[in-house]
Design a protein around this motif. Sequence first.
Motif, PDB file in Angstrom:
ATOM      1  N   PRO A 174      -0.461  -1.056 -16.842  1.00 21.47           N
ATOM      2  CA  PRO A 174      -0.008  -0.735 -15.481  1.00 21.47           C
ATOM      3  C   PRO A 174      -0.511   0.637 -15.065  1.00 21.47           C
ATOM      4  CG  PRO A 174       1.742  -0.304 -17.039  1.00 21.47           C
ATOM      5  CD  PRO A 174       0.612  -0.896 -17.842  1.00 21.47           C
ATOM      6  N   PHE A 175      -0.584   0.864 -13.763  1.00 16.76           N
ATOM      7  CA  PHE A 175      -0.968   2.175 -13.229  1.00 16.76           C
ATOM      8  C   PHE A 175       0.217   2.737 -12.454  1.00 16.76           C
ATOM      9  CE2 PHE A 175      -4.968   0.874 -14.549  1.00 16.76           C
ATOM     10  CZ  PHE A 175      -5.980   1.782 -14.251  1.00 16.76           C
ATOM     11  N   ALA A 176       0.676   3.915 -12.830  1.00 17.06           N
ATOM     12  CA  ALA A 176       1.753   4.552 -12.075  1.00 17.06           C
ATOM     13  C   ALA A 176       1.304   4.749 -10.633  1.00 17.06           C
ATOM     14  CB  ALA A 176       2.116   5.891 -12.713  1.00 17.06           C
ATOM     15  N   GLY A 177       2.207   4.508  -9.699  1.00 14.70           N
ATOM     16  CA  GLY A 177       1.818   4.549  -8.295  1.00 14.70           C
ATOM     17  C   GLY A 177       1.561   5.932  -7.759  1.00 14.70           C
ATOM     18  N   ALA A 178       2.136   6.954  -8.358  1.00 14.37           N
ATOM     19  CA  ALA A 178       1.998   8.306  -7.820  1.00 14.37           C
ATOM     20  C   ALA A 178       1.102   9.149  -8.727  1.00 14.37           C
ATOM     21  CB  ALA A 178       3.378   8.941  -7.652  1.00 14.37           C
ATOM     22  N   TYR A 179       1.428  10.433  -8.881  1.00 16.33           N
ATOM     23  CA  TYR A 179       0.504  11.340  -9.551  1.00 16.33           C
ATOM     24  C   TYR A 179       0.766  11.490 -11.045  1.00 16.33           C
ATOM     25  CZ  TYR A 179      -1.428  12.226  -5.032  1.00 16.33           C
ATOM     26  OH  TYR A 179      -2.048  12.056  -3.822  1.00 16.33           O
ATOM     27  N   GLY A 180       1.603  10.617 -11.611  1.00 17.52           N
ATOM     28  CA  GLY A 180       1.748  10.573 -13.057  1.00 17.52           C
ATOM     29  C   GLY A 180       0.741   9.654 -13.699  1.00 17.52           C
ATOM     30  N   VAL A 181      -0.187   9.150 -12.890  1.00 19.46           N
ATOM     31  CA  VAL A 181      -1.094   8.109 -13.371  1.00 19.46           C
ATOM     32  C   VAL A 181      -2.017   8.600 -14.478  1.00 19.46           C
ATOM     33  CG1 VAL A 181      -2.811   8.560 -11.555  1.00 19.46           C
ATOM     34  CG2 VAL A 181      -2.699   6.300 -12.651  1.00 19.46           C
ATOM     35  N   ASP A 182      -2.484   9.828 -14.407  1.00 19.70           N
ATOM     36  CA  ASP A 182      -3.480  10.304 -15.373  1.00 19.70           C
ATOM     37  C   ASP A 182      -2.928  10.318 -16.799  1.00 19.70           C
ATOM     38  OD1 ASP A 182      -5.379  10.741 -13.331  1.00 19.70           O
ATOM     39  OD2 ASP A 182      -4.476  12.683 -12.862  1.00 19.70           O
ATOM     40  N   ALA A 239      -4.724   4.158  -5.493  1.00 20.38           N
ATOM     41  CA  ALA A 239      -6.173   4.128  -5.282  1.00 20.38           C
ATOM     42  C   ALA A 239      -6.898   3.693  -6.552  1.00 20.38           C
ATOM     43  CB  ALA A 239      -6.662   5.506  -4.845  1.00 20.38           C
ATOM     44  N   LEU A 240      -6.420   4.129  -7.714  1.00 19.44           N
ATOM     45  CA  LEU A 240      -7.103   3.806  -8.959  1.00 19.44           C
ATOM     46  C   LEU A 240      -6.980   2.334  -9.316  1.00 19.44           C
ATOM     47  CD1 LEU A 240      -6.370   6.876 -11.281  1.00 19.44           C
ATOM     48  CD2 LEU A 240      -8.344   6.453  -9.817  1.00 19.44           C
ATOM     49  N   TRP A 241      -5.773   1.783  -9.274  1.00 20.39           N
ATOM     50  CA  TRP A 241      -5.661   0.384  -9.694  1.00 20.39           C
ATOM     51  C   TRP A 241      -6.322  -0.545  -8.696  1.00 20.39           C
ATOM     52  CZ3 TRP A 241      -3.635  -3.940  -7.528  1.00 20.39           C
ATOM     53  CH2 TRP A 241      -2.631  -3.830  -6.543  1.00 20.39           C
ATOM     54  N   LYS A 242      -6.283  -0.177  -7.407  1.00 21.40           N
ATOM     55  CA  LYS A 242      -6.967  -1.019  -6.423  1.00 21.40           C
ATOM     56  C   LYS A 242      -8.482  -0.932  -6.572  1.00 21.40           C
ATOM     57  CE  LYS A 242      -3.507  -1.697  -2.862  1.00 21.40           C
ATOM     58  NZ  LYS A 242      -3.204  -1.607  -1.416  1.00 21.40           N
ATOM     59  N   SER A 243      -8.969   0.174  -7.119  1.00 21.27           N
ATOM     60  CA  SER A 243     -10.416   0.293  -7.316  1.00 21.27           C
ATOM     61  C   SER A 243     -10.921  -0.736  -8.308  1.00 21.27           C
ATOM     62  CB  SER A 243     -10.779   1.700  -7.790  1.00 21.27           C
ATOM     63  OG  SER A 243     -10.439   1.896  -9.157  1.00 21.27           O
ATOM     64  N   LEU A 244     -10.071  -1.175  -9.231  1.00 21.19           N
ATOM     65  CA  LEU A 244     -10.489  -2.201 -10.189  1.00 21.19           C
ATOM     66  C   LEU A 244     -10.734  -3.532  -9.476  1.00 21.19           C
ATOM     67  CD1 LEU A 244      -8.119  -1.424 -13.194  1.00 21.19           C
ATOM     68  CD2 LEU A 244     -10.518  -0.772 -12.898  1.00 21.19           C
ATOM     69  N   ALA A 245      -9.990  -3.786  -8.402  1.00 18.51           N
ATOM     70  CA  ALA A 245     -10.205  -5.006  -7.627  1.00 18.51           C
ATOM     71  C   ALA A 245     -11.399  -4.880  -6.690  1.00 18.51           C
ATOM     72  CB  ALA A 245      -8.952  -5.342  -6.821  1.00 18.51           C
ATOM     73  N   ALA A 246     -11.800  -3.644  -6.396  1.00 21.36           N
ATOM     74  CA  ALA A 246     -12.892  -3.410  -5.450  1.00 21.36           C
ATOM     75  C   ALA A 246     -14.234  -3.198  -6.134  1.00 21.36           C
ATOM     76  CB  ALA A 246     -12.574  -2.193  -4.582  1.00 21.36           C
ATOM     77  N   THR A 247     -14.249  -3.210  -7.468  1.00 20.81           N
ATOM     78  CA  THR A 247     -15.482  -3.005  -8.225  1.00 20.81           C
ATOM     79  C   THR A 247     -15.635  -4.116  -9.258  1.00 20.81           C
ATOM     80  OG1 THR A 247     -14.351  -1.612  -9.861  1.00 20.81           O
ATOM     81  CG2 THR A 247     -15.364  -0.494  -7.963  1.00 20.81           C
ATOM     82  N   ASP A 248     -16.821  -4.182  -9.881  1.00 20.75           N
ATOM     83  CA  ASP A 248     -17.026  -5.228 -10.890  1.00 20.75           C
ATOM     84  C   ASP A 248     -17.664  -4.709 -12.174  1.00 20.75           C
ATOM     85  OD1 ASP A 248     -19.669  -4.806 -10.243  1.00 20.75           O
ATOM     86  OD2 ASP A 248     -20.022  -6.794  -9.420  1.00 20.75           O
ATOM     87  N   GLY A 249     -17.692  -3.391 -12.373  1.00 21.14           N
ATOM     88  CA  GLY A 249     -18.313  -2.840 -13.571  1.00 21.14           C
ATOM     89  C   GLY A 249     -17.566  -3.206 -14.838  1.00 21.14           C
ATOM     90  N   ASP A 250     -18.301  -3.414 -15.911  1.00 22.46           N
ATOM     91  CA  ASP A 250     -17.689  -3.629 -17.224  1.00 22.46           C
ATOM     92  C   ASP A 250     -17.104  -2.332 -17.766  1.00 22.46           C
ATOM     93  OD1 ASP A 250     -18.688  -6.469 -17.684  1.00 22.46           O
ATOM     94  OD2 ASP A 250     -20.575  -5.396 -17.344  1.00 22.46           O
ATOM     95  N   VAL A 251     -17.681  -1.209 -17.326  1.00 15.80           N
ATOM     96  CA  VAL A 251     -17.189   0.123 -17.657  1.00 15.80           C
ATOM     97  C   VAL A 251     -16.969   0.856 -16.347  1.00 15.80           C
ATOM     98  CG1 VAL A 251     -17.714   2.317 -18.799  1.00 15.80           C
ATOM     99  CG2 VAL A 251     -18.427   0.165 -19.851  1.00 15.80           C
ATOM    100  N   VAL A 252     -15.811   1.507 -16.214  1.00 22.19           N
ATOM    101  CA  VAL A 252     -15.451   2.180 -14.964  1.00 22.19           C
ATOM    102  C   VAL A 252     -15.132   3.640 -15.261  1.00 22.19           C
ATOM    103  CG1 VAL A 252     -13.937   2.181 -12.951  1.00 22.19           C
ATOM    104  CG2 VAL A 252     -14.472   0.019 -14.100  1.00 22.19           C
ATOM    105  N   ASP A 307       0.859  -1.187   0.000  1.00 18.89           N
ATOM    106  CA  ASP A 307       0.000   0.000   0.000  1.00 18.89           C
ATOM    107  C   ASP A 307       0.889   1.228   0.000  1.00 18.89           C
ATOM    108  OD1 ASP A 307      -2.262   1.593   0.090  1.00 18.89           O
ATOM    109  OD2 ASP A 307      -2.368   1.546   2.272  1.00 18.89           O
ATOM    110  N   VAL A 308       1.013   1.865  -1.155  1.00 17.42           N
ATOM    111  CA  VAL A 308       1.905   3.017  -1.264  1.00 17.42           C
ATOM    112  C   VAL A 308       1.088   4.289  -1.452  1.00 17.42           C
ATOM    113  CG1 VAL A 308       3.751   1.608  -2.246  1.00 17.42           C
ATOM    114  CG2 VAL A 308       2.151   2.779  -3.777  1.00 17.42           C
ATOM    115  N   PRO A 309       1.652   5.446  -1.099  1.00 21.54           N
ATOM    116  CA  PRO A 309       0.917   6.696  -1.277  1.00 21.54           C
ATOM    117  C   PRO A 309       0.709   7.015  -2.754  1.00 21.54           C
ATOM    118  CG  PRO A 309       2.780   6.967   0.240  1.00 21.54           C
ATOM    119  CD  PRO A 309       2.952   5.639  -0.436  1.00 21.54           C
ATOM    120  N   GLY A 310      -0.314   7.815  -3.023  1.00 23.20           N
ATOM    121  CA  GLY A 310      -0.513   8.303  -4.384  1.00 23.20           C
ATOM    122  C   GLY A 310      -1.821   7.879  -4.997  1.00 23.20           C
ATOM    123  N   LYS A 311      -2.278   8.695  -5.920  1.00 22.86           N
ATOM    124  CA  LYS A 311      -3.553   8.466  -6.585  1.00 22.86           C
ATOM    125  C   LYS A 311      -3.556   7.180  -7.392  1.00 22.86           C
ATOM    126  CE  LYS A 311      -6.684  10.697  -9.897  1.00 22.86           C
ATOM    127  NZ  LYS A 311      -6.866  11.865 -10.783  1.00 22.86           N
ATOM    128  N   GLY A 312      -2.434   6.857  -8.027  1.00 24.43           N
ATOM    129  CA  GLY A 312      -2.377   5.657  -8.848  1.00 24.43           C
ATOM    130  C   GLY A 312      -2.713   4.399  -8.079  1.00 24.43           C
TER     131      GLY A 312
END
Length: 253
Positions: A223-231, A119-132, A112-117
Amino acid sequence: MSENARTPLADRVDPIRDWSVRRTYLAGDFRAEDLVAAKAGRRVSVVLPARNEESTVGVIVAALRSELVERVPLIDELVVIDSHSADGTADVARAAGARVVAQGDVLPALGDVPGKGEALWKSLAATDGDVVAFLDSDLRDFDPAFATGLLGPLLTEPGVVFCKGAYERPLDDGRTVLPAGGGRVTELVARPLLAIHWPALAGFVQPLAGEYAGTRQALESIPFAGAYGVDIGILVDLFESFGLDALAQVDLG
């Protein structure tokens, strides 16, 4: 002499302009009621990554829930990923009607590392939508049309796997707020960087925007960058994997 040199200027195709004409939409082009029918059995998840946003996250969640969960059943999951907030973000979001997931509780064995990235990649494991769809949780003057606009191309345009938000940014100089001129990092760094290294992406107005949506299949493939370069990283990786025509942008105003 090259073939292009023999072609009259009026007949030459500018691929960036051509893409922009075909793949830029207006949020107002899409009605929530029409998108419900266009879902065709697909599930839609809307995710708000949040860190210390108790002043804004509740208003956004309440608007989405009222308009796009209860009035029109477009959103199937409305989730706030709480990224170690030290304020009342989680309580406010939960009271407004979101399912709140603590970032650190998702796949803890993977760290669990700091940064928006994160939160975003973990959200894919926490949701089940076909479109996110992802929406920043610090937005002010929020409009549920932001969500319908981002989801519209994905639900109605075959071949589109990702849609990025575009908008005008006001400039606050400490004395007054001008209607445009903000986003200096975008104009001085991000867009020139893309123009040099990924010139096909030069048509994206706001490459750093935190408002975007994608198909699960596409998002889980990169892949999702772990910090704020994710967008900007998501934009580049999806372009390299799927090509420009699979990407769209929507004018959110």
